[in-house]
Structure formats: C-alpha cells, structure tokens
Design an enzyme around this catalytic site. Structure first.
Site, short mmCIF file in Angstrom:
data_model
loop_
_atom_site.label_atom_id
_atom_site.label_comp_id
_atom_site.label_asym_id
_atom_site.label_seq_id
_atom_site.Cartn_x
_atom_site.Cartn_y
_atom_site.Cartn_z
N ARG A 137 55.69 53.41 72.02
CA ARG A 137 54.43 53.71 71.33
C ARG A 137 53.19 53.54 72.20
O ARG A 137 52.11 53.95 71.79
CB ARG A 137 54.34 52.90 70.04
CG ARG A 137 55.24 53.50 68.96
CD ARG A 137 55.10 52.82 67.64
NE ARG A 137 55.68 51.51 67.69
CZ ARG A 137 56.99 51.24 67.58
NH1 ARG A 137 57.84 52.22 67.40
NH2 ARG A 137 57.43 50.01 67.66
N GLY A 197 65.35 45.07 66.78
CA GLY A 197 66.79 44.85 66.81
C GLY A 197 67.36 44.21 65.56
O GLY A 197 68.54 43.88 65.51
N GLU A 199 68.28 45.37 62.93
CA GLU A 199 69.41 46.10 62.33
C GLU A 199 70.72 45.71 62.99
O GLU A 199 71.79 46.02 62.51
CB GLU A 199 69.19 47.61 62.48
CG GLU A 199 68.50 48.24 61.29
CD GLU A 199 67.12 47.66 61.03
OE1 GLU A 199 66.28 47.71 61.95
OE2 GLU A 199 66.89 47.14 59.94
N ASP A 320 64.72 46.05 53.65
CA ASP A 320 64.22 46.48 54.96
C ASP A 320 62.71 46.73 54.88
O ASP A 320 62.18 47.63 55.53
CB ASP A 320 64.96 47.74 55.46
CG ASP A 320 64.64 48.09 56.91
OD1 ASP A 320 64.09 47.23 57.62
OD2 ASP A 320 64.93 49.23 57.32
N CYS A 621 78.89 59.37 68.35
CA CYS A 621 77.95 60.48 68.54
C CYS A 621 76.92 60.65 67.42
O CYS A 621 75.83 61.18 67.64
CB CYS A 621 78.71 61.80 68.70
SG CYS A 621 80.24 61.67 69.65
N CYS A 624 72.87 59.92 67.23
CA CYS A 624 71.90 60.82 67.88
C CYS A 624 72.06 62.27 67.43
O CYS A 624 71.09 62.96 67.17
CB CYS A 624 72.06 60.76 69.40
SG CYS A 624 71.56 59.20 70.11
CA CA Z 1 64.28 47.61 60.00
#
Ligand code: CA
Length: 702
Positions: A137, A197, A199, A320, A621, A624
C-alpha cells in the site's frame, strides 16, 4: 452549494507552498519539521498526506469549473501481475510508488520515465502466505531514504536518489505466516511497521526501528501470548484476563496490517488491530471474553510503544471484523467545544468518532446495513450484539461479510465541507464454526509453504444476495450520509479531497472520477479499463497541479474475481496514471482478454484423474487462479491460457519459467504426473466453459 476555491487558497498561503526544497536542512529532505506540517503542499510526503492522514490537499488549481479539462500526461507500467493498492509519494518531482511483490518504483513526475526500480526479491513461493494478494500500500520518506515493507516480512531502507539498499531487517519469524502489505510510518526518527497473517495463525505486533540503521527500538504485541512465557507488559497481563482456553496456540491474531497514525501534539501513536485467530470466538477463547486487543484502536507512546489507552470496536470478534481500517485525526466541534478526534470506519459497519486524547467513545452509527448489532451503547461504548449473529455450528447469515463494510481503501476528509468521503461495500455471508477444527500449524520449508490452514469457521457463500459498492459523503458530527454515489461493483479504490472543492476516486471498473465534494455530482471521468484499487494523490510539478492514481486489479476480492464494467474485457496488469489540466496523452489500451481455449492435447479425461486433478488444484492453485482455473481477476485465467502456456505447463509449474512474473515453482511439492492431472482438470473446466457459452448463445434469441 459549490465550494469557494478562494477559502482553500488562504489555507495554502498560511502553510507556505515552498515544499521541502525550501527547508533549511537541504533540498528534498523530509525531516520531522516537514512531516509535522498540517497539510501537504506541493508534495505528497506520507501515506495519508499528513500525520492526520486526512488525504486532503489544499491545492486548488484544478477546480469545479476547469476539472473537465483534465487530461492524461503520462502512464507507467508496473510490469508484474498483482493488485496495486499503492498511495504514491511525491517529493521534488519524483514519484515513489510501490507495486506487486513490494517492488518500489521511482518515477520522474514530469515525464513518467523510470529513475530506478528496487525489487526486494521476495521468493514467489511466499505469495502463498498472502491471504489477500501480493499487494503493497505504500512507502515512507525520511532524511533521504525510502522505506518499504515486503511481503516476506522485511523492512528495507533505500537511498531515495539511487534506490541502493541502505539497510534491511527481518521484522518477523520466517517460519510463521507473517506478511507486510501496509505502509511504514516515520515518527520522530523511528520507522514503525506492523504485519498481517491472522488468517494463518499468528500473533500481531508493531515494531519501531531506528531510521538511521534499522536497529529495533521497541516492539508492542497487540494480544497476549502464552502466560507461561511471562507477559511483555502490564497491559498485556490485564488483556490476558479477557481470554480463555489456550488461545496462544493459534497465535490469537490482532495483526496490525494497515492503520498507524501519529498525533505530534498529544504525542500518541494510534494502531488499528485486526481480527482474531481463529475467527470463531468459540474455538479461539472457549468460555468467552472480550479478547483484548483484537479489533481495537490502540494508543501507545511513540518513543517506547508503551500502552496508553484502547477502544475495542468488536469485543470478542467473531466475524473477521478488523479495526485495521484507516484512522484519521481531525478537530471537530462536539457539544459546542472543539475536540481532537479519531475517526474510523472499521469492517464492522459502524463509523466511530473517538476522543484522540483519552479514547472516549463520542459517537458511532452504522455507515452500511449491518445485522450483528443493534447499535452502540453510548454509556459504555460497547456494541449491543445480536445473539443470532453469534454463529456456532449452525449457519448464520451475516452482514457486513468478512471483507467488511469498508476495507483498506483510504477515506478523505474535507475541512470545508466537514465531510468524510468513504468507499463502502455491502455483501452478506453465511458463517458457521467447524466443531472438529484444531490448529494444524503452518509448515514452511525454506521459502516453500507446505501447508497453511485458513482460519476456521466454514466459509459460506454470499447467500445469493448481490454485493454492491458506493462512495459515501459522511457527516461525522451528525453521523449520517449527506450523499451517496453507487459504483459499478463492490471493490474499489481510496479517496482524495482537494482545495478545488473536488473529490477524486477510482472504481473497480477502471473509471477515475472527479466529484463535486459538496454534492457528489460527477464532473470528469477517465476510463483506464484497469480496475482501480489504489489511492489518488495531488502535487505540483514546476508549479502546476497534477493528480496521480494507480490502477491494477487484485487484492482480497480482485485477485480471483472479475473487475466491473468495461474493465472486465481487458488484461488487468497495473499502471500508474498522471493527469493535469490540458494533458493530451492518449489513454493506453490494455490487451483484450484472450478467448476461452481448449488445447488439443493428450490428457487424461477419466473421472478419477479429473477428481485427483481437482483436489491438487484446490490445494495449490485455487487461491490465485480461482475456482476451475477460471479467475477473471488480476491473476491469469487458465481457461484462457494459450497453446504456448499449455505446451510449457510443466516447465511453468515445476521449473519456475514464469517466476519473474510471480508464478512460483512447485518443484518438490508436485510431481510431473500430478502437474499433468492439474492441467487435465483445468482443460476439462475450459471445455465445460466453452460448452456453457455455446449453450447460452443458443438460448439467447438475440
Ligand atoms: Ca482478516
């Protein structure tokens, strides 16, 4: 009402417009004194434009009356695939923009020519640890250096003139799934950086390094660790009383991956902290508790990192609902008195105004539809939670969904309208806890991620409800919307407000728009055809106002889902665009998306092989390339892969043939036979997509 540009011009005069080159400490030097200026003038020196991070520039050459004459001056190719969330910095005619894989680009603001480029060489395998794309960012500038955090957790100091590495330090344990996507901030000679991180089972913290040599000065954790190891501070010992069970085994979370702001008058540093790890409170802290300092604004002493106060937006986070979203300082009148306040629109859907000195809750109202709480108790500042939102093993339907009512996209505040311009997003999700979940840990061999458990709670679908996005002009005093502009889709860019009475904002459809700050009327549009998730800045070059914004579709939503509108038909590799009045450069046309393609190759087609291919694809895979290899987002859609790609499939997957572009090698993780099964699965999905398209054509009488 139209804003009077003259009023903003007075602001410009009082702060001076000489830029840092007028500073006695030498040309182009960003010092503490320069950073302490209340507003950006000819340059754009910090992530949020100033310490207050209100993303307001008093520049007023571009006005409501002439903005229609804005045109492209130049554009610049970021080259690598991946989302571009950057806010560029500008100092003395040089732009410092960060692109995918934490690459820093120094660009001549007059011409768009590259001056230097620094690729920190993040091993492409490491991209698999990034929940939300290999984005960056922004950078920080200070005393001749450019600072950037890297996806693999390093903090790098570069010589601003040459791009040469001055120092570099690892800020994380490389055996854990930490990443850095946020911009460093420089405060009184210290470079402050957090990480992400949560998650993947980590414990959040913020570190401060000496800008001169990279020596660690302090580190403050955002959640308590294992009590058996002793607590790092009194504050963490008290925080531990709000946790239950063995929370430390999955890290606890609370990662500070974005917002860090500084108030030099109050001498406080404010940190926005992230979600719990795992997401479900039942699994994370059985028996309940607020789980401090998750989803909080944390105020610390900038010199030591010592705790001063906290305000928790979502006690016992279960959804979250990070509070890492951008923080902003402002002076606002409350009950007849001017208050120094912090404003934030975290993921949980409430817009907060807090007292910056004490953390006292002043007000909070929903800025989007939300169904997890009935409001905030004004006496305690605590949300009034709805029990039906506290999912367990039964699914509950929740909004905002996990990406929040607002995410990393920076908001802007205009001191004259006293409105906050906020990009919001609305969607629903179904959530439940998996009762059998246990933390299996992350396994990293060398730079190779072998296994990374996603969080916990079963992720449900969008519940069949449409997702939408809009730009909102929010009155933080009245806590209500003044105007709202619907956008083409859910995921969009950040905002800039200017002394010319304008608000600039880019959308996920690639359209970069100038709005009337007072009314929301659209006054000018540039179609880049590349989804915009970056944030615009404005500055002067040889006394002429310019506006720069990065386009580059990706990030948490865009990595594997399509941009909107006309952008959906084009390749989404990132570019930086610079505009000025009378600019006459031609808008470059991105490559059109290739058609669906089924190669004629000898590949297995039996159900068992395709099943195995699907399982391997899902493991390695899908994050992404999206479901079925059919991502229409920032990463290549494998259903559109060319014959050249198919002929080199094994070399690309196992030998790293496209490592430079961001595709890591899976040597040692996959066998050639397994790669063939993945290819067979992808081709089968491409064949199905072609068939579906043909059927749709037959059914469509037009
Ligand atoms: Ca999160």
């Amino acid at each position: 009402m139209r804003l009077r540009p003259a009023a903003a011009a007075i602001v410009l005069t009082t702060v001076g417009c000489g830029g840092p080159s007028g500073d006695p400490s030498g040309p182009g030097t960003v010092t503490d004194e320069v950073l302490a200026r209340a507003v950006p003038d000819g340059d754009w020196l910090t992530y949020g434009g100033s310490y207050a991070e209100d993303r307001f520039s008093p520049l007023d050459q571009i006005t409501l009356d002439n903005v229609a004459e804005l045109g492209l001056v130049w554009s610049y190719d970021f080259e690598l695939r991946g989302g571009v969330e950057t806010t560029p910095l500008v100092l003395d005619g040089v732009i410092y923009a960060t692109g995918p894989w934490s690459v820093v680009h120094a660009i001549d603001a007059r011409t768009g020519q590259r001056l230097w480029r620094h690729d920190p060489g993040v091993p492409r395998q490491r991209g698999r640890l990034a929940c939300c794309d290999v984005v960056n960012r922004g950078a920080a500038l200070y005393e001749g250096k450019v600072f950037v955090g890297t996806i693999d957790g390093r903090l790098v100091a570069l010589d601003a003139e040459t791009g040469r590495v001055e120092w570099e330090t690892l800020t994380v344990d490389p055996d854990l799934a930490y990443t850095i996507t946020g911009a460093p901030r420089v405060v009184e000679g210290l470079v402050v950086i957090g990480n992400g991180g949560a998650e993947y089972g980590v414990r959040g913290y913020v570190s401060a390094y000496d800008a001169d040599d990279g020596a660690l000065v302090w580190r403050t954790y955002t959640v308590p660790g294992n009590p058996a190891d002793g607590f790092e501070s009194e504050a963490l010992a008290r925080a531990a009383e709000t946790w239950n069970g063995e929370w430390w085994t999955a890290g606890g979370g609370g990662t500070a991956w974005d917002a860090i702001i500084y108030d030099p008058e109050l001498e406080l540093l404010y940190i926005g902290t992230g979600n719990g790890s795992p997401w479900s409170r039942h699994l994370r802290s059985p028996g309940g508790g607020d789980n401090l300092f998750l989803a909080s604004v944390l105020a610390v002493r900038p010199a030591t990192g010592e705790y001063v106060w906290h305000y928790q937006t979502t006690p016992g986070d279960h959804w979250d609902y990070t509070a890492t979203q951008p923080l902003m300082l402002a002076d606002l009148e409350f009950d007849g008195a001017l208050r120094r306040v912090i404003m934030q629109a975290p993921k949980n859907g409430f817009f907060y105004v807090l007292d910056a000195e004490t953390g006292e809750f002043l007000s909070g109202q929903p800025y989007v539809t939300l169904n997890w709480a009935d409001g905030i108790d004004v006496e305690t500042g605590r949300p009034v939670e709805r029990s039906e939102a506290v999912y367990d093993t039964e699914y509950a339907l929740i909004t905002p969904m996990t990406l929040g009512g607002h995410n990393f996209q920076p908001m802007a505040f205009h001191p004259e309208t006293e409105l906050v311009y906020l990009p919001v997003q609305e969607a629903w999700t179904r959530r439940a806890s998996d009762p059998d979940w246990t933390f299996s840990g992350v396994e990293i061999r060398g730079d190779t991620l072998v296994s990374a458990p996603w969080n916990t709670a079963t992720r449900g679908a969008s519940a069949g409800r449409p997702a939408s996005g809009s730009l909102v002009a929010w009155d933080p005093k009245a806590q209500e919307s003044r105007w709202q502009v619907p956008l083409a889709g859910f995921w969009n860019g950040g905002v800039l407000a200017t002394g010319g009475g304008l608000v600039f904002h880019g959308g996920g459809d690639g359209r970069f728009v100038a709005y009337d700050a007072a009314t929301g009327e659209s006054l000018w549009v540039a179609a880049t055809r590349i989804g915009i998730i970056g944030s615009p800045v404005t500055y002067t070059v040889d006394g002429v106002q310019h506006v720069t914004v990065a386009a580059g579709w990706g990030g948490a939503t865009g990595r594997s889902s399509s941009p909107y509108g006309e952008a959906a038909d084009f390749d989404q590799r990132g570019r930086l665009f610079t505009f000025a009045l009378g600019g006459s450069a031609e808008m470059p046309m991105p490559r059109r998306e290739r058609p669906l393609y089924v190669p004629e190759l000898e590949l297995p087609t039996d159900a068992a092989a395709l099943r195995e291919g699907y399982e391997l694809y899902s493991q390695y895979c899908v994050i992404c390339h999206g479901g079925g290899g059919g991502s229409e987002g920032g990463m290549p859609n494998l259903q559109r892969a060319t014959r050249l790609t198919h002929d080199n499939f094994e070399g690309i997957v196992l030998e790293g043939m496209r490592e430079e572009e961001g595709m890591p090698s899976y040597r040692g993780l996959l066998s050639p036979e397994e790669v063939t099964l993945i290819q067979a699965y992808v081709v089968s999905r491409a064949r199905a997509a072609v068939r579906a398209a043909e059927t749709a054509e037959e059914e469509d009488p037009s």
